[in-house]
Design a protein around this motif. Structure first.
Motif, PDB file in Angstrom:
ATOM      1  N   GLY A 198       0.788  -1.229   0.000  1.00 55.40           N
ATOM      2  CA  GLY A 198       0.000   0.000   0.000  1.00 55.40           C
ATOM      3  C   GLY A 198       0.815   1.272   0.000  1.00 55.40           C
ATOM      4  O   GLY A 198       0.270   2.359   0.202  1.00 55.40           O
TER       5      GLY A 198
ATOM      6  N   SER B 176       5.717  -6.066   9.988  1.00 55.74           N
ATOM      7  CA  SER B 176       4.539  -5.259   9.646  1.00 55.74           C
ATOM      8  C   SER B 176       4.942  -3.789   9.525  1.00 55.74           C
ATOM      9  O   SER B 176       5.978  -3.371  10.035  1.00 55.74           O
ATOM     10  CB  SER B 176       3.436  -5.413  10.693  1.00 55.74           C
TER      11      SER B 176
ATOM     12  N   ASP C 104       3.578   0.251  10.063  1.00 54.22           N
ATOM     13  CA  ASP C 104       2.656   1.089  10.809  1.00 54.22           C
ATOM     14  C   ASP C 104       1.676   1.704   9.802  1.00 54.22           C
ATOM     15  O   ASP C 104       2.074   2.527   8.975  1.00 54.22           O
ATOM     16  CB  ASP C 104       3.450   2.163  11.544  1.00 54.22           C
ATOM     17  N   SER C 105       0.435   1.284   9.852  1.00 52.09           N
ATOM     18  CA  SER C 105      -0.544   1.742   8.853  1.00 52.09           C
ATOM     19  C   SER C 105      -0.745   3.256   8.910  1.00 52.09           C
ATOM     20  O   SER C 105      -0.961   3.892   7.875  1.00 52.09           O
ATOM     21  CB  SER C 105      -1.880   1.007   9.006  1.00 52.09           C
TER      22      SER C 105
ATOM     23  N   VAL D  89       2.147   4.777   6.991  1.00 50.09           N
ATOM     24  CA  VAL D  89       1.961   4.595   5.546  1.00 50.09           C
ATOM     25  C   VAL D  89       0.917   5.572   5.036  1.00 50.09           C
ATOM     26  O   VAL D  89       1.109   6.199   3.991  1.00 50.09           O
ATOM     27  CB  VAL D  89       1.578   3.135   5.207  1.00 50.09           C
ATOM     28  N   GLU D  90      -0.167   5.744   5.773  1.00 52.51           N
ATOM     29  CA  GLU D  90      -1.206   6.697   5.365  1.00 52.51           C
ATOM     30  C   GLU D  90      -0.655   8.121   5.334  1.00 52.51           C
ATOM     31  O   GLU D  90      -0.912   8.879   4.397  1.00 52.51           O
ATOM     32  CB  GLU D  90      -2.402   6.627   6.307  1.00 52.51           C
TER      33      GLU D  90
END
Length: 146
Positions: free
Chosen positions: A17, A86, A88-89, A92-93
């Motif tokens: 993403g 993983s 960190d969403s 990334v956002e």
């Protein structure tokens, strides 16, 4: 030797993403193969650096891994392994929003639009769209018109 203009957009994201990461992979891969067009840096100061910093990956480690000539999925797997499995969403956002929200300065915008034969009516401001236009114009000038 053929020099290749990278045509993967900064607005493209892979399975993780992360915007621009596929383009960065392509540019560095082409550079390692000695095929990146001379007007394109393998790792520039703009979106390339934003992505590496946003992911917390230093340039030297990235280039060392890229020297192994990974596929794109192998690059993403390596990034995950570097980040403990993983991403960190929220980070990334934030990175993606920074890329999508970045606008070139007026002079750069006007130059790109002029070269593409597009009137600067203020409707195209974002760097992703402008960079796409510049890549397509360069591709057309070098490959199609030759």
């Amino acid at each position: 030797m053929t020099q290749i203009i990278p045509l993967i957009s900064s607005g493209t994201r892979g399975p993780l993403g992360v915007l621009h990461l596929p383009r960065l992979w392509q540019k560095v891969s082409l550079d390692i193969a000695g095929k990146l067009h001379s007007e394109y840096p393998a790792i520039g100061n703009g979106f390339d650096q934003m992505v590496l910093e946003g992911l917390g990956i230093d340039n030297e480690s990235f280039l060392k891994f890229m020297a192994s000539k990974p596929t794109y999925p192998q690059l993403e797997a390596w990034i995950l392994s570097e980040k403990g499995g993983s991403l960190d969403s929220a980070a990334v956002e934030e990175l993606n929003n920074g890329i999508l929200g970045y606008n070139h300065d007026d002079e750069t915008r006007k130059g790109i639009l002029s070269a593409a034969g597009i009137e600067d009516d203020g409707s195209i401001l974002d760097a992703v769209s402008l960079n796409n236009l510049e890549d397509w114009q360069d591709f057309h000038a070098e490959v199609i018109k030759g």
